[in-house]
Design a protein around this motif. Structure first.
Motif, PDB file in Angstrom:
ATOM      1  N   MET A 128      20.583  17.262 -10.726  1.00 15.93           N
ATOM      2  CA  MET A 128      21.493  16.256 -10.179  1.00 15.93           C
ATOM      3  C   MET A 128      22.919  16.790 -10.089  1.00 15.93           C
ATOM      4  O   MET A 128      23.619  16.535  -9.106  1.00 15.93           O
ATOM      5  CB  MET A 128      21.453  14.985 -11.033  1.00 15.93           C
ATOM      6  CG  MET A 128      20.227  14.124 -10.816  1.00 15.93           C
ATOM      7  SD  MET A 128      20.436  12.446 -11.476  1.00 15.93           S
ATOM      8  CE  MET A 128      20.583  12.775 -13.223  1.00 15.93           C
ATOM      9  N   LYS A 129      23.322  17.534 -11.099  1.00 18.55           N
ATOM     10  CA  LYS A 129      24.670  18.107 -11.081  1.00 18.55           C
ATOM     11  C   LYS A 129      24.838  19.031  -9.877  1.00 18.55           C
ATOM     12  O   LYS A 129      25.851  18.978  -9.175  1.00 18.55           O
ATOM     13  CB  LYS A 129      24.919  18.873 -12.381  1.00 18.55           C
ATOM     14  CG  LYS A 129      26.299  19.497 -12.469  1.00 18.55           C
ATOM     15  CD  LYS A 129      26.498  20.225 -13.795  1.00 18.55           C
ATOM     16  CE  LYS A 129      27.875  20.866 -13.870  1.00 18.55           C
ATOM     17  NZ  LYS A 129      28.076  21.579 -15.172  1.00 18.55           N
ATOM     18  N   ARG A 130      23.834  19.853  -9.637  1.00 16.85           N
ATOM     19  CA  ARG A 130      23.913  20.799  -8.528  1.00 16.85           C
ATOM     20  C   ARG A 130      23.814  20.105  -7.175  1.00 16.85           C
ATOM     21  O   ARG A 130      24.375  20.579  -6.187  1.00 16.85           O
ATOM     22  CB  ARG A 130      22.814  21.857  -8.666  1.00 16.85           C
ATOM     23  CG  ARG A 130      23.021  22.794  -9.843  1.00 16.85           C
ATOM     24  CD  ARG A 130      21.976  23.885  -9.880  1.00 16.85           C
ATOM     25  NE  ARG A 130      22.193  24.804 -10.995  1.00 16.85           N
ATOM     26  CZ  ARG A 130      21.389  25.817 -11.276  1.00 16.85           C
ATOM     27  NH1 ARG A 130      20.312  26.046 -10.521  1.00 16.85           N
ATOM     28  NH2 ARG A 130      21.639  26.618 -12.303  1.00 16.85           N
ATOM     29  N   LEU A 131      23.111  18.984  -7.133  1.00 14.56           N
ATOM     30  CA  LEU A 131      23.009  18.222  -5.886  1.00 14.56           C
ATOM     31  C   LEU A 131      24.221  17.321  -5.665  1.00 14.56           C
ATOM     32  O   LEU A 131      24.422  16.810  -4.562  1.00 14.56           O
ATOM     33  CB  LEU A 131      21.751  17.348  -5.897  1.00 14.56           C
ATOM     34  CG  LEU A 131      20.394  18.024  -5.710  1.00 14.56           C
ATOM     35  CD1 LEU A 131      19.272  17.007  -5.936  1.00 14.56           C
ATOM     36  CD2 LEU A 131      20.267  18.657  -4.333  1.00 14.56           C
ATOM     37  N   GLY A 132      24.998  17.090  -6.721  1.00 16.92           N
ATOM     38  CA  GLY A 132      26.074  16.115  -6.642  1.00 16.92           C
ATOM     39  C   GLY A 132      25.517  14.709  -6.578  1.00 16.92           C
ATOM     40  O   GLY A 132      26.057  13.840  -5.883  1.00 16.92           O
ATOM     41  N   ALA A 133      24.420  14.489  -7.308  1.00 16.90           N
ATOM     42  CA  ALA A 133      23.685  13.223  -7.223  1.00 16.90           C
ATOM     43  C   ALA A 133      23.998  12.295  -8.393  1.00 16.90           C
ATOM     44  O   ALA A 133      24.357  12.738  -9.485  1.00 16.90           O
ATOM     45  CB  ALA A 133      22.186  13.501  -7.180  1.00 16.90           C
ATOM     46  N   ALA A 178      18.211  13.830   3.136  1.00 18.06           N
ATOM     47  CA  ALA A 178      18.010  13.669   1.693  1.00 18.06           C
ATOM     48  C   ALA A 178      18.340  14.972   0.970  1.00 18.06           C
ATOM     49  O   ALA A 178      18.133  16.059   1.490  1.00 18.06           O
ATOM     50  CB  ALA A 178      16.563  13.275   1.409  1.00 18.06           C
ATOM     51  N   GLY A 179      18.867  14.845  -0.243  1.00 18.49           N
ATOM     52  CA  GLY A 179      19.066  16.009  -1.087  1.00 18.49           C
ATOM     53  C   GLY A 179      17.748  16.348  -1.765  1.00 18.49           C
ATOM     54  O   GLY A 179      17.133  15.476  -2.389  1.00 18.49           O
TER      55      GLY A 179
END
Length: 203
Positions: free
Chosen positions: A144-149, A95-96
């Protein structure tokens, strides 16, 4: 769900007493008496917003005293039971994991890094990283942007109405950290986690 973004206070760490008792002490020294329950209604939003919402005088002065005063109540802080194991299990499952908090960087270092909890997260969004704190969605969107989510694959885990509103604004699932023993009265969660381990059921 593939991505889990977490609030800290009231979610990973039981810090309410540290913040509210220290604020109450600062106000007492200034001749201002406020009930603990009244102060606690602002728990979970940035400190400046809390002081403004409480309609207190000398905002900058109170903030300057409040931060250092929390040190006197550090012994009241604890990691909620089961949180570390759940984070380890989520990370091992791929999980991220990220943190999005109203805390400033020094508070994050003091409360999260000092406990070693930061090792479970690939990203951490603090107050200095965003223009608008909760209930605005800025912090969740940046995480989310940093996780690519994607929103459909993301849950924000928190404990207050501000967390619920930020989740709704970011179009992500809101998971209530019910393991803190509280019962929501002013908001509804998309999912409630009775224990930290229950988060694994969303994977």
């Amino acid at each position: 769900m593939k991505n889990f973004i977490f609030d800290i206070d009231g979610t990973l760490l039981d810090t309410e007493a540290m913040y509210m008792k220290s604020l109450q002490a600062v106000l007492h020294d200034r001749g201002i008496e406020r009930e603990y329950d009244v102060l606690a209604k602002t728990f979970g939003i940035p400190s400046r917003d809390a002081v403004i919402r409480l309609k207190l005088p000398d905002v900058d002065g109170i903030l300057a005293e409040w931060g250092p005063r929390t040190q006197a109540y550090r012994q009241t802080v604890a990691i909620y039971a089961g949180v570390e194991q759940a984070l380890a299990d989520l990370k091992a499952a791929g999980a991220g994991l990220a943190i999005m908090t109203s805390k400033q960087q020094y508070e994050y270092d003091r409360d999260v890094v000092s406990t070693g909890l930061d090792a479970y997260f690939s990203q951490a969004i603090v107050a200095e990283d965003i223009a608008h704190g909760k209930p605005e969605p800025d912090g969740i969107l940046l995480a989310m942007k940093r996780l690519g989510a994607k929103p459909a694959d993301t849950v924000y885990v928190g404990d207050t109405i501000y967390d619920a509103e930020a989740s709704a604004a970011a179009h992500v699932t809101f998971g209530f950290a019910a393991w803190n023993g509280r019962t929501p009265t002013d908001f509804q969660a998309d999912v409630s986690f009775i224990t930290p381990a229950a988060m694994l059921d969303l994977l």
